[in-house]
Design a protein around this motif. Structure first.
Motif, PDB file in Angstrom:
ATOM      1  N   PHE B 120      -5.497   4.258  91.743  1.00 48.63           N
ATOM      2  CA  PHE B 120      -5.974   4.934  90.529  1.00 48.63           C
ATOM      3  C   PHE B 120      -5.540   4.197  89.272  1.00 48.63           C
ATOM      4  N   ARG B 121      -4.313   3.678  89.301  1.00 51.35           N
ATOM      5  CA  ARG B 121      -3.842   2.920  88.143  1.00 51.35           C
ATOM      6  C   ARG B 121      -4.750   1.720  87.898  1.00 51.35           C
ATOM      7  N   SER B 122      -5.098   1.009  88.966  1.00 48.78           N
ATOM      8  CA  SER B 122      -5.996  -0.143  88.809  1.00 48.78           C
ATOM      9  C   SER B 122      -7.358   0.285  88.288  1.00 48.78           C
ATOM     10  N   ALA B 123      -7.878   1.404  88.803  1.00 45.45           N
ATOM     11  CA  ALA B 123      -9.208   1.854  88.381  1.00 45.45           C
ATOM     12  C   ALA B 123      -9.233   2.144  86.880  1.00 45.45           C
ATOM     13  N   PHE B 124      -8.155   2.722  86.348  1.00 48.99           N
ATOM     14  CA  PHE B 124      -8.118   3.032  84.912  1.00 48.99           C
ATOM     15  C   PHE B 124      -7.792   1.798  84.074  1.00 48.99           C
ATOM     16  N   PHE B 125      -7.120   0.847  84.703  1.00 41.21           N
ATOM     17  CA  PHE B 125      -6.620  -0.319  83.965  1.00 41.21           C
ATOM     18  C   PHE B 125      -7.667  -1.434  83.910  1.00 41.21           C
ATOM     19  N   ILE B 126      -8.555  -1.485  84.903  1.00 40.81           N
ATOM     20  CA  ILE B 126      -9.412  -2.665  85.029  1.00 40.81           C
ATOM     21  C   ILE B 126     -10.424  -2.849  83.892  1.00 40.81           C
ATOM     22  N   PRO B 127     -10.850  -1.790  83.186  1.00 36.09           N
ATOM     23  CA  PRO B 127     -11.726  -2.047  82.035  1.00 36.09           C
ATOM     24  C   PRO B 127     -11.116  -3.001  81.003  1.00 36.09           C
ATOM     25  N   THR B 128      -9.775  -3.088  80.967  1.00 33.56           N
ATOM     26  CA  THR B 128      -9.106  -4.033  80.073  1.00 33.56           C
ATOM     27  C   THR B 128      -9.607  -5.455  80.297  1.00 33.56           C
ATOM     28  N   ALA B 129     -10.058  -5.748  81.527  1.00 28.88           N
ATOM     29  CA  ALA B 129     -10.515  -7.097  81.834  1.00 28.88           C
ATOM     30  C   ALA B 129     -11.919  -7.363  81.308  1.00 28.88           C
ATOM     31  N   TRP B 184     -12.966   3.690  76.651  1.00 30.58           N
ATOM     32  CA  TRP B 184     -13.033   3.226  78.036  1.00 30.58           C
ATOM     33  C   TRP B 184     -12.284   1.899  78.197  1.00 30.58           C
ATOM     34  N   VAL B 187      -8.060   2.370  77.033  1.00 29.79           N
ATOM     35  CA  VAL B 187      -7.148   3.466  77.384  1.00 29.79           C
ATOM     36  C   VAL B 187      -6.183   3.068  78.507  1.00 29.79           C
ATOM     37  N   PHE B 189      -4.767   0.192  79.171  1.00 33.88           N
ATOM     38  CA  PHE B 189      -3.645  -0.622  78.710  1.00 33.88           C
ATOM     39  C   PHE B 189      -2.538   0.267  78.127  1.00 33.88           C
ATOM     40  N   ILE B 192      -0.605   2.138  80.711  1.00 36.55           N
ATOM     41  CA  ILE B 192       0.472   1.355  81.334  1.00 36.55           C
ATOM     42  C   ILE B 192       1.722   1.386  80.449  1.00 36.55           C
TER      43      ILE B 192
END
Lengths: 279, 316
Positions: B120-129, B184, B187, B189, B192
């Motif tokens: 879940f952390r990756s799913a929320f974090f990956i838009p940063t890329a 989107w 958020v 980043f 984290i």
């Protein structure tokens, strides 16, 4: 909300997981739309009836994307690669040295220079793009990798992150190396750097993603020779008669490198943020 | 250590300069690349632009006609520039609190999870890329297109409405597009950062509070938020600076082959359009704009910091 508070109820945990699953679907949806569009034809994308699945799952769009000489997709990807790798390596190198010095020295000069650095945290490069552009064009660096990379590589943020890390780095290790006859330079590279790979990975990842995704500065300084993939896609998007499938195939191709880097280095990023204590 | 008094007889100026065991020289060697770069590519350009701002510098960087404060006066009375400041205030007013609340919510949702936390952390974090350019492409062409085929219009028609022209400027819906896109993308980043902050709160604080009968909201209000204070200040500051720099998504959502519309112009977009992006380059105006914008971001940053500190002291 706390660990203690939620341990109690199983129903609460179930609700929490349902919320998490729904939210993850929302967060991943834009990526799915990009894939759907890249593997559909124009009529399918622009149909009045919304389709969740693609209708043209083959390499046709990708081939036509790379065959478009106007777009020069391969060239523009290489440009972005040179820019981001160059900027990442140089930013990390320069900021690592400065961050270390700011953590280990605390005389008047060091404090004054640190103050100058922290001020630029508040006034980031994007805000001063007009004078930076003037400077770069004075140097004759328009449409060159020098102009693309050098003006943006002096990152106060990276320096600050490294400084915070080194403040917590045990100085005894360095002292031991110095007693063994190493000088500052060798003790830095032999002792300090190998024990700081976590934060180097974190700053490197942040810098790489920022460089690959940068738009304003490349928009200003690149022309035909060094145009980066973000600028190319932006021009493609606002050009007349948008080719939807090709455009999104380009977006997919441009997102891939950074997603791969991200997935592999994510744990460094998380660790680095945790240990550096941005607060 | 580095400031040993140079009082010993025979200590030459050179020995003073080198410092104990040459430490000053090492300091200089380590910081020189960074400080020189900062000077050449940040401070000198800012000074130069301050200089240019007092001149008529259209299409030249060696202006001769001194115009005093005319560039400043022009900008401050220009309705489009005034409007760009309002756009920034509105944008920051939406995005700063919203991102903070959402990233804190996500951090709390993930906090202490035993199963699936990494996913879940990756799913929320990956838009940063994802880049703002590509996010703008997805939002503009697939989610919020004014034509019938966008997802938003599909939903609106499903609810019995008519197609909405989301970005056309005939209504205020473009705010929804702008704010949802940035939310989107950024958020994860800040989530984290806040997870790191939550992990620093000692568990026994919660245990003590639980013994005292504190639950749910009261724990959040009296334990979590005060303990997160340092992270909160940092996150709000970073969010504000980020909102001030907004350029990419505005430019790519609203710009078109016929130019950029007069509405929804944040300061940097306006500065770009009047100084570099148009037919002619007006660097005097660009310089004055840079000065005003720099002063404003420092002002807003300090004000926000002051407000947060004061609120915190009251909550004390």
């Amino acid at each position: 909300m706390s660990r203690a508070g939620l341990k109690s109820s199983r129903a609460g945990l179930l609700v929490r997981y349902i919320v998490l699953v729904v939210l993850s679907v929302f967060f991943l949806l834009p990526f799915w739309i990009m894939i759907r569009n890249a593997f559909s034809d124009r009529a399918w994308i622009t149909a009045a009836q919304w389709h969740w699945l693609p209708n043209q799952v083959n390499g046709r769009t990708l081939r036509s994307l790379f065959a478009d000489d106007n777009l020069a997709m391969a060239r523009t990807m290489v440009n972005s690669g040179i820019q981001s790798v160059g900027q990442t390596v140089l930013t990390v190198f320069v900021a690592l040295l400065a961050g270390y010095a700011f953590a280990r020295f605390n005389h008047r000069v060091a404090r004054a220079l640190l103050g100058l650095t922290l001020f630029t945290l508040m006034v980031p490069a994007a805000v001063t793009f007009v004078p930076s552009f003037v400077m770069t064009s004075q140097l004759g660096w328009i449409d060159s990798f020098r102009g693309l990379i050098i003006p943006t590589l002096f990152s106060a943020f990276a320096t600050y992150l490294f400084r915070q890390h080194f403040l917590g780095f045990p100085q005894e290790l360095e002292d031991a190396a110095l007693i063994d006859g190493a000088n500052q330079w060798t003790s830095f590279w032999r002792v300090v750097v190998p024990n700081s790979m976590g934060i180097i990975g974190a700053v490197g990842t942040i810098t790489f993603i920022g460089a690959w995704n940068a738009f304003l500065w490349p928009l200003l300084v690149t022309r035909e020779d060094t145009r980066t993939v973000q600028v190319t896609l932006s021009r493609f998007m606002t050009s007349q008669g948008v080719k939807y499938p090709e455009l999104f195939a380009g977006a997919l191709v441009a997102t891939m490198p950074v997603v791969v880097v991200f997935l592999f280095l994510q744990r460094y990023l998380v660790k680095g943020v945790e240990s550096s204590g941005i607060d | 250590m580095s400031q040993l008094p140079a009082s010993a007889q025979g200590a030459s100026w050179w020995r003073t300069l080198r410092g104990f065991q040459g430490r000053n020289l090492w300091f200089a060697a380590f910081v020189a690349p960074f400080v020189l770069g900062l000077l050449v590519f940040v401070y000198i350009p800012i000074a130069w632009s301050a200089y240019l701002s007092f001149f008529d510098a259209r299409n030249t960087i060696n202006p001769t006609r001194f115009v005093g404060l005319q560039n400043y006066r022009y900008l401050l009375t220009d309705p489009l520039f005034q409007n760009s400041l309002l756009v920034f205030i509105a944008f920051a007013g939406f995005i700063v609190p919203l991102t903070y609340v959402c990233s804190l919510g996500l951090a709390l949702l993930l906090n202490g999870l035993t199963w699936g936390q990494a996913f879940f952390r990756s799913a929320f974090f990956i838009p940063t890329a994802c880049s703002y350019v590509i996010a703008a492409m997805i939002w503009r062409l697939s989610f919020f297109n004014g034509a019938r085929f966008s997802l938003a219009n599909q939903l609106v028609r499903g609810a019995g409405g008519d197609n909405v022209n989301w970005l056309g400027g005939t209504n205020y819906w473009y705010w929804l597009v702008l704010v949802s896109l940035r939310l989107w993308l950024q958020v994860g980043f800040y989530m984290i950062l806040l997870i790191a902050g939550l992990n620093r709160i000692p568990t026994d604080t919660y245990e003590a509070a639980a013994l005292d009968g504190a639950t749910g909201w009261r724990t959040l209000r009296y334990i979590t938020l005060p303990q997160l204070r340092a992270s909160t200040v940092a996150v709000l500051m970073l969010l504000l600076i980020g909102a001030f720099q907004a350029f990419d998504e505005f430019y790519n959502l609203l710009g078109s082959i016929s130019g950029y519309p007069p509405y929804a112009r944040p300061p940097l977009v306006h500065l770009y359009l009047i100084s570099l992006g148009g037919q002619q380059q007006d660097l005097g105006l660009g310089g004055a704009g840079t000065m005003i914008v720099t002063a404003l971001i420092v002002f807003f940053g300090l004000t926000q910091n002051w407000l947060v500190t004061r609120a915190d002291r009251r909550a004390g």
